[in-house]
Scaffold this motif. Structure first.
Motif, PDB file in Angstrom:
ATOM      1  N   LEU A 173       0.851  -1.179   0.000  1.00 13.39           N
ATOM      2  CA  LEU A 173       0.000   0.000   0.000  1.00 13.39           C
ATOM      3  C   LEU A 173       0.891   1.235   0.000  1.00 13.39           C
ATOM      4  O   LEU A 173       1.789   1.350   0.840  1.00 13.39           O
ATOM      5  N   VAL A 174       0.655   2.128  -0.945  1.00 12.92           N
ATOM      6  CA  VAL A 174       1.369   3.396  -1.006  1.00 12.92           C
ATOM      7  C   VAL A 174       0.345   4.485  -0.709  1.00 12.92           C
ATOM      8  O   VAL A 174      -0.631   4.645  -1.440  1.00 12.92           O
ATOM      9  N   PHE A 175       0.561   5.223   0.375  1.00 10.64           N
ATOM     10  CA  PHE A 175      -0.401   6.210   0.840  1.00 10.64           C
ATOM     11  C   PHE A 175      -0.153   7.564   0.171  1.00 10.64           C
ATOM     12  O   PHE A 175       0.958   8.069   0.172  1.00 10.64           O
ATOM     13  N   ASP A 176      -1.215   8.136  -0.374  1.00 17.13           N
ATOM     14  CA  ASP A 176      -1.150   9.493  -0.898  1.00 17.13           C
ATOM     15  C   ASP A 176      -1.534  10.498   0.182  1.00 17.13           C
ATOM     16  O   ASP A 176      -0.960  11.566   0.279  1.00 17.13           O
ATOM     17  N   GLU A 177      -2.513  10.134   0.994  1.00 17.23           N
ATOM     18  CA  GLU A 177      -3.036  11.043   2.017  1.00 17.23           C
ATOM     19  C   GLU A 177      -3.457  10.235   3.240  1.00 17.23           C
ATOM     20  O   GLU A 177      -4.053   9.177   3.126  1.00 17.23           O
ATOM     21  N   VAL A 178      -3.120  10.748   4.428  1.00 17.92           N
ATOM     22  CA  VAL A 178      -3.573  10.158   5.689  1.00 17.92           C
ATOM     23  C   VAL A 178      -4.019  11.291   6.595  1.00 17.92           C
ATOM     24  O   VAL A 178      -3.271  12.240   6.819  1.00 17.92           O
ATOM     25  N   ASN A 179      -5.238  11.206   7.096  1.00 22.41           N
ATOM     26  CA  ASN A 179      -5.772  12.231   7.995  1.00 22.41           C
ATOM     27  C   ASN A 179      -6.222  11.585   9.293  1.00 22.41           C
ATOM     28  O   ASN A 179      -6.901  10.560   9.280  1.00 22.41           O
ATOM     29  N   HIS A 180      -5.839  12.197  10.405  1.00 21.87           N
ATOM     30  CA  HIS A 180      -6.239  11.710  11.729  1.00 21.87           C
ATOM     31  C   HIS A 180      -7.256  12.659  12.345  1.00 21.87           C
ATOM     32  O   HIS A 180      -7.088  13.121  13.469  1.00 21.87           O
ATOM     33  N   GLU A 181      -8.310  12.932  11.613  1.00 23.88           N
ATOM     34  CA  GLU A 181      -9.362  13.821  12.111  1.00 23.88           C
ATOM     35  C   GLU A 181     -10.342  13.014  12.960  1.00 23.88           C
ATOM     36  O   GLU A 181     -10.517  11.819  12.739  1.00 23.88           O
ATOM     37  N   PRO A 182     -11.010  13.675  13.916  1.00 21.01           N
ATOM     38  CA  PRO A 182     -12.033  12.966  14.698  1.00 21.01           C
ATOM     39  C   PRO A 182     -13.132  12.435  13.776  1.00 21.01           C
ATOM     40  O   PRO A 182     -13.389  12.995  12.717  1.00 21.01           O
ATOM     41  N   ALA A 183     -13.776  11.359  14.204  1.00 27.09           N
ATOM     42  CA  ALA A 183     -14.832  10.749  13.408  1.00 27.09           C
ATOM     43  C   ALA A 183     -15.941  11.754  13.124  1.00 27.09           C
ATOM     44  O   ALA A 183     -16.404  12.458  14.010  1.00 27.09           O
ATOM     45  N   ALA A 184     -16.355  11.804  11.859  1.00 28.50           N
ATOM     46  CA  ALA A 184     -17.407  12.740  11.467  1.00 28.50           C
ATOM     47  C   ALA A 184     -18.791  12.161  11.714  1.00 28.50           C
ATOM     48  O   ALA A 184     -19.783  12.862  11.623  1.00 28.50           O
ATOM     49  N   SER A 185     -18.871  10.877  12.005  1.00 21.55           N
ATOM     50  CA  SER A 185     -20.176  10.245  12.228  1.00 21.55           C
ATOM     51  C   SER A 185     -20.103   9.352  13.456  1.00 21.55           C
ATOM     52  O   SER A 185     -19.035   9.075  13.979  1.00 21.55           O
ATOM     53  N   ASP A 186     -21.271   8.908  13.888  1.00 18.94           N
ATOM     54  CA  ASP A 186     -21.320   7.999  15.034  1.00 18.94           C
ATOM     55  C   ASP A 186     -21.601   6.573  14.577  1.00 18.94           C
ATOM     56  O   ASP A 186     -22.085   5.743  15.326  1.00 18.94           O
ATOM     57  N   GLN A 187     -21.266   6.275  13.315  1.00 15.23           N
ATOM     58  CA  GLN A 187     -21.489   4.945  12.758  1.00 15.23           C
ATOM     59  C   GLN A 187     -20.667   3.911  13.510  1.00 15.23           C
ATOM     60  O   GLN A 187     -19.473   4.073  13.700  1.00 15.23           O
ATOM     61  N   THR A 188     -21.328   2.842  13.948  1.00 20.04           N
ATOM     62  CA  THR A 188     -20.633   1.769  14.664  1.00 20.04           C
ATOM     63  C   THR A 188     -20.808   0.427  13.973  1.00 20.04           C
ATOM     64  O   THR A 188     -20.461  -0.609  14.537  1.00 20.04           O
ATOM     65  N   GLN A 189     -21.353   0.455  12.749  1.00 19.35           N
ATOM     66  CA  GLN A 189     -21.515  -0.758  11.945  1.00 19.35           C
ATOM     67  C   GLN A 189     -21.097  -0.469  10.510  1.00 19.35           C
ATOM     68  O   GLN A 189     -21.106   0.687  10.078  1.00 19.35           O
ATOM     69  N   CYS A 190     -20.786  -1.522   9.781  1.00 20.66           N
ATOM     70  CA  CYS A 190     -20.505  -1.371   8.365  1.00 20.66           C
ATOM     71  C   CYS A 190     -21.733  -0.833   7.657  1.00 20.66           C
ATOM     72  O   CYS A 190     -22.861  -1.246   7.951  1.00 20.66           O
ATOM     73  N   ALA A 191     -21.529   0.082   6.724  1.00 15.83           N
ATOM     74  CA  ALA A 191     -22.645   0.708   6.006  1.00 15.83           C
ATOM     75  C   ALA A 191     -23.484  -0.346   5.277  1.00 15.83           C
ATOM     76  O   ALA A 191     -24.714  -0.261   5.250  1.00 15.83           O
ATOM     77  N   ALA A 192     -22.851  -1.351   4.694  1.00 11.27           N
ATOM     78  CA  ALA A 192     -23.586  -2.395   3.972  1.00 11.27           C
ATOM     79  C   ALA A 192     -24.478  -3.203   4.901  1.00 11.27           C
ATOM     80  O   ALA A 192     -25.537  -3.686   4.499  1.00 11.27           O
ATOM     81  N   ARG A 193     -24.092  -3.319   6.161  1.00 15.58           N
ATOM     82  CA  ARG A 193     -24.910  -4.052   7.132  1.00 15.58           C
ATOM     83  C   ARG A 193     -26.184  -3.262   7.456  1.00 15.58           C
ATOM     84  O   ARG A 193     -27.242  -3.825   7.691  1.00 15.58           O
ATOM     85  N   LEU A 194     -26.060  -1.940   7.476  1.00 17.77           N
ATOM     86  CA  LEU A 194     -27.212  -1.095   7.786  1.00 17.77           C
ATOM     87  C   LEU A 194     -28.244  -1.105   6.670  1.00 17.77           C
ATOM     88  O   LEU A 194     -29.415  -0.848   6.909  1.00 17.77           O
ATOM     89  N   LYS A 195     -27.806  -1.391   5.430  1.00 19.73           N
ATOM     90  CA  LYS A 195     -28.727  -1.390   4.285  1.00 19.73           C
ATOM     91  C   LYS A 195     -29.553  -2.660   4.186  1.00 19.73           C
ATOM     92  O   LYS A 195     -30.499  -2.705   3.441  1.00 19.73           O
ATOM     93  N   LYS A 196     -29.174  -3.684   4.919  1.00 20.59           N
ATOM     94  CA  LYS A 196     -29.850  -4.973   4.796  1.00 20.59           C
ATOM     95  C   LYS A 196     -31.237  -4.934   5.417  1.00 20.59           C
ATOM     96  O   LYS A 196     -31.509  -4.219   6.317  1.00 20.59           O
TER      97      LYS A 196
END
Length: 196
Positions: A173-196
């Motif tokens: 893996l070659v990283f172009d950008e890495v950001n350590h910003e606080p989480a913008a959401s309170d998501q605690t599950q995979c998005a695909a799991r929420l769509k089921k």
């Protein structure tokens, strides 16, 4: 040797030297107490038995949910892999969802080999998995879970290259950008799991 060939070789050598300026090799792999949230993007290369594949990636680790999207050079998502506290799932380009309890189980089922997805965020952060066997090699590389891990950082100490190798597989893996910003959401599950 023709002058044009010499110029071409010199140019390629110069470009290769400029590709990763100011990189330093990771030498100290402390045990991971925790890993801060981050987002990252870059390029991914996977080599299996001398056959290689290349793609771009978008990666997020937010609220202990790890999501890696694999994209074509034009930006289309080929697939997405996500790990949360309920397990691991993958979504292909047609929206089909595949699930398993562990990343190894899922990658073995879909790809025929095991990928250590549940540890990637730890190794990318320059740490080793705590309370698990490991070995530090003289050149600073880490051996853990039958993988040899190499990590290089840029001048800001952020990951630039993360390479994993075992007897069958080489993942870079070659990283172009890495950001350590606080989480913008309170998501605690995979998005695909929420769509089921």
């Amino acid at each position: 040797m023709k002058l044009q060939t010499l110029v071409s070789i010199a140019t390629l050598t110069l470009l290769a030297a400029c590709v990763h300026p100011n990189l330093s090799q990771q030498n100290d792999w402390k045990p991971a107490e925790n890993v801060n949230d981050f987002t990252a993007d870059g390029r991914l290369a996977v080599k299996v038995e001398e056959k290689g594949s290349y793609a771009n990636f978008d990666w997020s680790y937010q609220n202990q949910v790890q999501t890696i999207s694999v994209n074509t050079p034009l930006g289309s998502t080929v697939g997405q892999l996500c790990k949360d506290n309920q397990g691991v799932l993958a979504v292909d380009s047609k929206g089909r969802v595949y699930q398993a309890e562990t990343a190894e189980e899922l990658s073995n089922k879909l790809l025929g080999y095991e990928l250590p997805v549940q540890y990637l965020h730890i190794w990318a952060d320059g740490k080793r998995v705590a309370n698990a066997p490991y070995r530090l090699l003289p050149d600073g590389r880490l051996e853990q879970f039958n993988w040899t891990i190499t990590r290089s950082t840029n001048s800001e100490g952020k990951p630039k290259i993360l390479q994993l190798e075992n007897a069958k597989l080489n993942v870079r893996l070659v990283f172009d950008e890495v950001n350590h910003e606080p989480a913008a959401s309170d998501q605690t599950q995979c998005a695909a799991r929420l769509k089921k």
